[in-house]
Design a protein around this motif. Structure first.
Motif, PDB file in Angstrom:
ATOM      1  N   GLN A   1       9.439  -6.651  -8.732  1.00 11.70           N
ATOM      2  CA  GLN A   1       9.352  -7.758  -7.786  1.00 11.70           C
ATOM      3  C   GLN A   1       7.954  -8.524  -8.091  1.00 11.70           C
ATOM      4  OE1 GLN A   1      12.519  -8.696  -6.419  1.00 11.70           O
ATOM      5  NE2 GLN A   1      12.836  -6.675  -7.703  1.00 11.70           N
ATOM      6  N   GLY A   2       7.245  -8.322  -8.930  1.00 14.25           N
ATOM      7  CA  GLY A   2       5.873  -9.061  -9.000  1.00 14.25           C
ATOM      8  C   GLY A   2       4.779  -8.463  -8.071  1.00 14.25           C
ATOM      9  N   VAL A   3       5.169  -7.511  -7.086  1.00 13.77           N
ATOM     10  CA  VAL A   3       4.189  -7.187  -6.077  1.00 13.77           C
ATOM     11  C   VAL A   3       3.566  -5.867  -6.879  1.00 13.77           C
ATOM     12  CG1 VAL A   3       4.232  -6.045  -3.695  1.00 13.77           C
ATOM     13  CG2 VAL A   3       5.626  -7.901  -4.246  1.00 13.77           C
ATOM     14  N   ALA A   4       2.242  -5.964  -6.528  1.00 15.47           N
ATOM     15  CA  ALA A   4       1.471  -4.806  -7.043  1.00 15.47           C
ATOM     16  C   ALA A   4       1.908  -3.482  -6.060  1.00 15.47           C
ATOM     17  CB  ALA A   4      -0.123  -4.881  -7.122  1.00 15.47           C
ATOM     18  N   ALA A   5       2.263  -2.481  -6.707  1.00 10.66           N
ATOM     19  CA  ALA A   5       2.077  -1.141  -5.669  1.00 10.66           C
ATOM     20  C   ALA A   5       0.778  -0.493  -5.994  1.00 10.66           C
ATOM     21  CB  ALA A   5       3.258  -0.145  -6.525  1.00 10.66           C
ATOM     22  N   CYS A   6       0.567   0.207  -4.741  1.00 10.65           N
ATOM     23  CA  CYS A   6      -0.942   0.682  -4.680  1.00 10.65           C
ATOM     24  C   CYS A   6      -0.788   2.394  -4.473  1.00 10.65           C
ATOM     25  CB  CYS A   6      -1.583   0.042  -3.589  1.00 10.65           C
ATOM     26  SG  CYS A   6      -3.349   0.578  -3.666  1.00 10.65           S
TER      27      CYS A   6
ATOM     28  N   LEU B   1       0.728  -1.211   0.030  1.00 10.10           N
ATOM     29  CA  LEU B   1       0.021  -0.232   0.036  1.00 10.10           C
ATOM     30  C   LEU B   1       1.049   1.346   0.041  1.00 10.10           C
ATOM     31  CD1 LEU B   1      -2.595  -1.196   2.513  1.00 10.10           C
ATOM     32  CD2 LEU B   1      -2.691  -1.226   0.080  1.00 10.10           C
ATOM     33  N   GLY B   2       1.503   1.761  -1.106  1.00 10.61           N
ATOM     34  CA  GLY B   2       2.198   2.857  -1.273  1.00 10.61           C
ATOM     35  C   GLY B   2       2.759   2.863  -2.868  1.00 10.61           C
ATOM     36  N   PRO B   3       3.335   3.908  -3.283  1.00  8.58           N
ATOM     37  CA  PRO B   3       3.588   5.224  -2.429  1.00  8.58           C
ATOM     38  C   PRO B   3       2.424   6.216  -2.201  1.00  8.58           C
ATOM     39  CG  PRO B   3       4.384   5.345  -4.764  1.00  8.58           C
ATOM     40  CD  PRO B   3       3.752   3.881  -4.415  1.00  8.58           C
ATOM     41  N   GLY B   4       2.471   7.038  -1.363  1.00  4.47           N
ATOM     42  CA  GLY B   4       1.566   8.137  -1.066  1.00  4.47           C
ATOM     43  C   GLY B   4       2.210   9.253  -2.016  1.00  4.47           C
ATOM     44  N   LEU B   5       1.124  10.091  -2.668  1.00  2.00           N
ATOM     45  CA  LEU B   5       1.562  10.964  -3.535  1.00  2.00           C
ATOM     46  C   LEU B   5       0.601  12.221  -3.576  1.00  2.00           C
ATOM     47  CD1 LEU B   5       1.247  10.574  -7.258  1.00  2.00           C
ATOM     48  CD2 LEU B   5       0.724   8.924  -5.968  1.00  2.00           C
ATOM     49  N   ASN B   6      -0.005  12.378  -2.594  1.00  2.00           N
ATOM     50  CA  ASN B   6      -0.930  13.740  -2.569  1.00  2.00           C
ATOM     51  C   ASN B   6      -0.029  14.774  -2.447  1.00  2.00           C
ATOM     52  OD1 ASN B   6      -2.764  11.358  -1.351  1.00  2.00           O
ATOM     53  ND2 ASN B   6      -3.787  12.666  -2.343  1.00  2.00           N
ATOM     54  N   LEU B   7      -0.456  15.862  -3.259  1.00  4.11           N
ATOM     55  CA  LEU B   7       0.551  16.989  -2.976  1.00  4.11           C
ATOM     56  C   LEU B   7       0.354  17.592  -1.614  1.00  4.11           C
ATOM     57  CD1 LEU B   7       1.443  18.570  -5.643  1.00  4.11           C
ATOM     58  CD2 LEU B   7      -0.337  20.391  -4.928  1.00  4.11           C
ATOM     59  N   LYS B   8       1.515  18.290  -1.178  1.00  2.00           N
ATOM     60  CA  LYS B   8       1.589  18.911   0.003  1.00  2.00           C
ATOM     61  C   LYS B   8       0.899  20.101  -0.298  1.00  2.00           C
ATOM     62  CE  LYS B   8       5.850  16.585   0.878  1.00  2.00           C
ATOM     63  NZ  LYS B   8       6.659  16.197   2.339  1.00  2.00           N
ATOM     64  N   ARG B   9      -0.482  20.571   0.149  1.00  2.00           N
ATOM     65  CA  ARG B   9      -0.962  21.477  -0.100  1.00  2.00           C
ATOM     66  C   ARG B   9      -0.530  22.664   0.977  1.00  2.00           C
ATOM     67  NH1 ARG B   9      -6.730  23.296   1.988  1.00  2.00           N
ATOM     68  NH2 ARG B   9      -6.994  25.392   1.163  1.00  2.00           N
ATOM     69  N   HIS B  10      -0.496  22.236   2.128  1.00  2.00           N
ATOM     70  CA  HIS B  10      -0.103  23.063   3.387  1.00  2.00           C
ATOM     71  C   HIS B  10       0.850  22.555   4.154  1.00  2.00           C
ATOM     72  CE1 HIS B  10      -0.447  25.744   6.542  1.00  2.00           C
ATOM     73  NE2 HIS B  10      -0.856  26.450   5.922  1.00  2.00           N
ATOM     74  N   PRO B  11       1.759  23.242   4.526  1.00  2.00           N
ATOM     75  CA  PRO B  11       2.903  22.227   5.257  1.00  2.00           C
ATOM     76  C   PRO B  11       2.467  21.922   6.677  1.00  2.00           C
ATOM     77  CG  PRO B  11       3.567  24.580   5.132  1.00  2.00           C
ATOM     78  CD  PRO B  11       2.176  24.392   4.158  1.00  2.00           C
ATOM     79  N   ARG B  12       1.271  22.348   6.987  1.00  2.00           N
ATOM     80  CA  ARG B  12       0.724  21.810   8.289  1.00  2.00           C
ATOM     81  C   ARG B  12       0.157  20.570   8.310  1.00  2.00           C
ATOM     82  NH1 ARG B  12      -3.065  26.065  10.413  1.00  2.00           N
ATOM     83  NH2 ARG B  12      -3.991  24.207  11.447  1.00  2.00           N
ATOM     84  N   GLY B  13      -0.215  19.852   6.945  1.00  2.00           N
ATOM     85  CA  GLY B  13      -0.960  18.746   6.540  1.00  2.00           C
ATOM     86  C   GLY B  13      -0.403  17.748   7.348  1.00  2.00           C
ATOM     87  N   GLY B  14      -0.989  16.889   8.111  1.00  2.00           N
ATOM     88  CA  GLY B  14      -0.670  15.887   9.160  1.00  2.00           C
ATOM     89  C   GLY B  14       0.397  14.642   8.478  1.00  2.00           C
ATOM     90  N   ARG B  15       0.011  14.424   7.097  1.00  2.00           N
ATOM     91  CA  ARG B  15       0.544  13.290   6.541  1.00  2.00           C
ATOM     92  C   ARG B  15       1.668  13.924   5.440  1.00  2.00           C
ATOM     93  NH1 ARG B  15      -3.795   8.400   5.060  1.00  2.00           N
ATOM     94  NH2 ARG B  15      -1.768   6.966   5.452  1.00  2.00           N
TER      95      ARG B  15
END
Ligand code: BGC
Length: 726
Positions: free
Chosen positions: A193-198, A153-167
């Motif tokens: 490696q044959g593993v699905a990225a999400c 379950l990754g990578p995460g790629l949401n945009l950093k809209r605001h630097p206070r964002g918890g993630r």
């Protein structure tokens, strides 16, 4: 819900956003998507034969069995079809495997099997290194494969809209091109490696406050050009076999139920044919999700929606084909994984090699913000090491991405091994709370005074940042700021090392001899930091997000985190450097900035090609005395008038080079039509406005080495944006 609760709020002249008006959803004309065959070429994608087998199995299943297949069997696994389709595991996460024994929580509270904790995305993003991220991805994939995990379950790629964002610590950058290209590299690595990225979380998961219910209201251009663009690039350049929908709503609909996001954009325009998984507990209306292609509900085990889905099929509200398509995708993924698992030649992961790679990645992500020459440390210098993070490192963020590491390197022993008796240590604060005492301050001052150089680690204790909440502000804890003053008063030859998963304001930045952003270094972060301080390797990072002087001046601050059920992205494009450059409000340290230990010359900047298919060439020479790396960044800005509001410039490509002292190379960065397009809300197309542009070639968003004028001919018509109403 009040539609525009703060319409009367004061507007700065530089964020004159009209209230975001989510348009109805006419069909966009898709830019020619890459052929499906190309998207399905990686070793992580089910083959045509596996898909056909899955289709045949699903076709023969009674309705309840098909319904069972499209939600999980447990927290982390899918249902089996006995004797035909195995149950497989999906688990976190983005910078290391988090495989928990049994049917455990998903918030990182209970331990998982030991796995290499690579640096989180905040650090990986600052490497700007596609090859390195592909290597990290391959190691992540290997560890997942060795533990029989089908989907990571990754990578995460949401945009950093605001630097206070918890993630923010789990996301790569404030720019969609950088995020998208780096995420694509991670995906290619994992999937080798044959593993699905999400890839996750689609889309606009840019805050933690009320993340389950908040509606991100985003005008159409901003949505397409900023918040979807990273996913588009990741899909087209990485071909992820899986994608996760976000918890939040986007323009009035849950992301996983939005026909526009799920069908028109993802499947039709981008040609995505992989598995779509809900975030854990994100499903609101299962029937609506299935209807638009949300294949797998996670976690499972409750069967909560089964009766509803059966009823919707029975009364025709849900076409049976939609259910079957979802079931076939789940079954294909499981069949594919069982064959990969059976064929594995290399069942174990090489944790020692992965630790070494994690160490390299952590150093490559360290950003040297300023340095008067104090770094690298001179041989034989006496050093005061101050800050409990040196003994008990903060090396990853909390929540679903939290890895149980195979080992953890701390800075203090790593430095002590090299510096021996010339190293003095003072804790300065409590590593968990960040709180200090007069006695701890006094010890820190004494150590600093007695040494030639002081190194002080300050930053965000874990209780100040985590998945699940946003940061309250951008300052360091008060005791850390106080400690800095005390140490700087005692010894101006001070190196400040910033630790944490997000940017902080640095009002004291003109005082230290050097400032190094070490972020969250992963399990090898301590030894990597020692390597950087001692000059064994250079700090290779460039900022993937601007460090503002004053976070409250960011236009997004007026609407972050918004109302309980709605957040309006009124700042539109003016996020990160797009704001700083357009508004002429300089960041303290700009996007793309980072120093190393050598010196560079970038010249002979020129352009070849025709129309929008252009190649930027630049000669890059290491004119210093040490090996090092440099990142050449290409931004595109509109030089003439435009029918629509545009940021001053936008990153469209980059290249990272590693060169020995004295070496020189020519870098080339390709641009294409999309480097010049805007999303036209009238025609629902990507269009190129005719006229003058400038290509800005730099080693940061403000350190420019060349400006190349470009004049484009185009028949495209860009609908003018309506005048701004305050
Ligand atoms: C997070 C996801 C994570 C999932 C499973 C959710 O709360 O948002 O990023 O993959 O849990 O742990």
């Amino acid at each position: 819900m009040v539609e525009h609760p703060d319409a009367a709020a004061p507007q700065s002249p530089l964020s004159p956003a009209p209230p975001p008006a989510p348009a109805p959803a006419p069909s966009p004309s898709p830019p020619s998507p890459p052929p499906a065959a190309e998207l399905s070429a990686s070793p992580a994608h089910p083959s045509a034969a596996q898909r056909a087998r899955a289709a045949a199995i699903v076709a023969a299943l009674p309705l309840p069995e098909r319904i069972r297949l499209v939600s999980g069997a447990s927290f982390w696994t899918t249902h089996e079809v006995p004797g035909q389709v195995p149950s497989v595991m999906l688990t976190d996460g983005p910078h290391g495997l988090r495989k928990q024994a049994g049917n455990r929580d998903h918030v990182g509270l209970s331990a998982a099997v030991p796995a290499t904790c690579f640096p989180p995305a905040v650090t990986l993003g600052c490497t700007w290194d596609v090859d390195l991220l592909e290597a990290v991805g391959a190691a992540l994939g290997r560890e997942a494969a060795a533990e029989d995990v089908a989907v990571l379950l990754g990578p995460g790629l949401n945009l950093k809209r605001h630097p206070r964002g918890g993630r923010c610590f789990e996301y790569l950058a404030e720019d969609p091109v950088l995020s998208g290209l780096l995420a694509a590299a991670l995906v290619r690595g994992i999937q080798s490696q044959g593993v699905a990225a999400c890839v996750k979380h689609y889309a606009a998961n840019n805050q933690e406050t009320n993340r389950m219910v908040v509606d991100a209201v985003i005008d159409e251009r901003t949505l397409y050009e900023l918040y979807l663009r990273g996913f588009e690039l990741a899909v087209q350049r990485g071909a992820p076999a899986a994608l996760m929908t976000a918890y939040n709503l986007v323009n009035g609909q849950y992301a996983g139920e939005s026909a526009r996001l799920m069908r028109e954009v993802l499947r039709d325009a981008w040609g995505y044919d992989g598995l779509v998984v809900s975030d854990w507990g994100a499903v609101d209306d299962r029937v609506a999700g299935l209807a638009v292609g949300l294949d797998l509900e996670m976690p499972g085990g409750s069967g909560a929606f089964d009766a509803e889905v059966a009823a919707a099929v029975a009364d025709g509200r849900l076409p049976e084909e939609a259910l079957d398509a979802a079931a076939v995708r789940v079954a294909s993924m499981a069949l594919h994984w069982s064959e990969v698992r059976a064929a594995q030649h290399e069942p174990d992961a090489d944790h020692a090699a992965h630790h070494a790679l994690a160490r390299r990645a952590a150093a490559a992500g360290c950003v040297l913000l300023q340095n008067d020459g104090v770094l690298p440390l001179a041989a034989g210098a006496s050093v005061a090491l101050i800050g409990a993070f040196a003994d008990e490192p903060r090396y990853q963020g909390a929540g679903s991405s939290q890895v149980t590491p195979t080992r953890v390197d701390a800075l203090r022993p790593a430095l002590a091994g090299e510096l021996g008796q010339s190293l003095r240590y003072a804790a300065g604060y409590d590593p968990l709370t960040g709180a200090s005492t007069p006695a701890l301050m006094a010890q820190a001052a004494a150590a600093a005074r007695a040494s030639e150089v002081a190194i002080v680690l300050v930053g965000l204790p874990s209780r100040l940042e985590s998945e699940g909440f946003d940061r309250a502000g951008l300052r360091l804890p008060p005791d850390h700021e106080h400690l800095l003053e005390v140490v700087l008063d005692a010894n101006p030859r001070t190196v400040v090392v910033l630790v944490g998963g997000g940017v902080v304001e640095l009002p004291w930045a003109d005082r230290p001899a050097a400032v190094l952003a070490a972020w969250l270094g992963g399990q090898a972060g301590g030894s990597a930091l020692a390597d950087v301080l001692l000059g064994v390797v250079e700090p290779g990072g460039r900022l993937a997000e601007s460090i503002p002087v004053d976070g409250t001046a960011l236009p997004a601050s007026r609407n972050f985190p918004g109302e309980p059920r709605q957040v309006q992205y009124r700042e539109r494009h003016l996020v990160g450097y797009r704001f700083h450059d357009t508004a002429a409000v300089p960041a303290r340290f700009p996007f793309g900035h980072g120093l190393g230990y050598t010196a560079w010359q970038v010249d002979d900047v020129r352009l070849t090609g025709a129309g929008t298919d252009l190649t930027v060439h630049a000669r890059v020479t290491n004119v210093g005395a040490r090996p090092g790396s440099q990142v050449v960044q290409v931004y595109v800005g509109r030089a003439g008038a435009s029918a629509v509001a545009r940021p001053a410039k936008e990153l469209r490509g980059f290249a990272k080079v590693h060169l020995d002292a004295g070496a020189s190379t020519e870098v080339t960065i390709e641009l294409d039509r999309r480097s010049f397009t805007v999303w036209d809300v009238a025609t629902k197309e990507w269009v190129v406005e005719a006229g003058r542009y400038e290509l800005l070639v730099g080693t940061s968003s403000t350190q420019l080495h060349g400006r190349l004028p470009v004049v484009l001919e185009s028949d495209d018509v860009v609908a003018p944006e309506p005048p701004v109403a305050d």
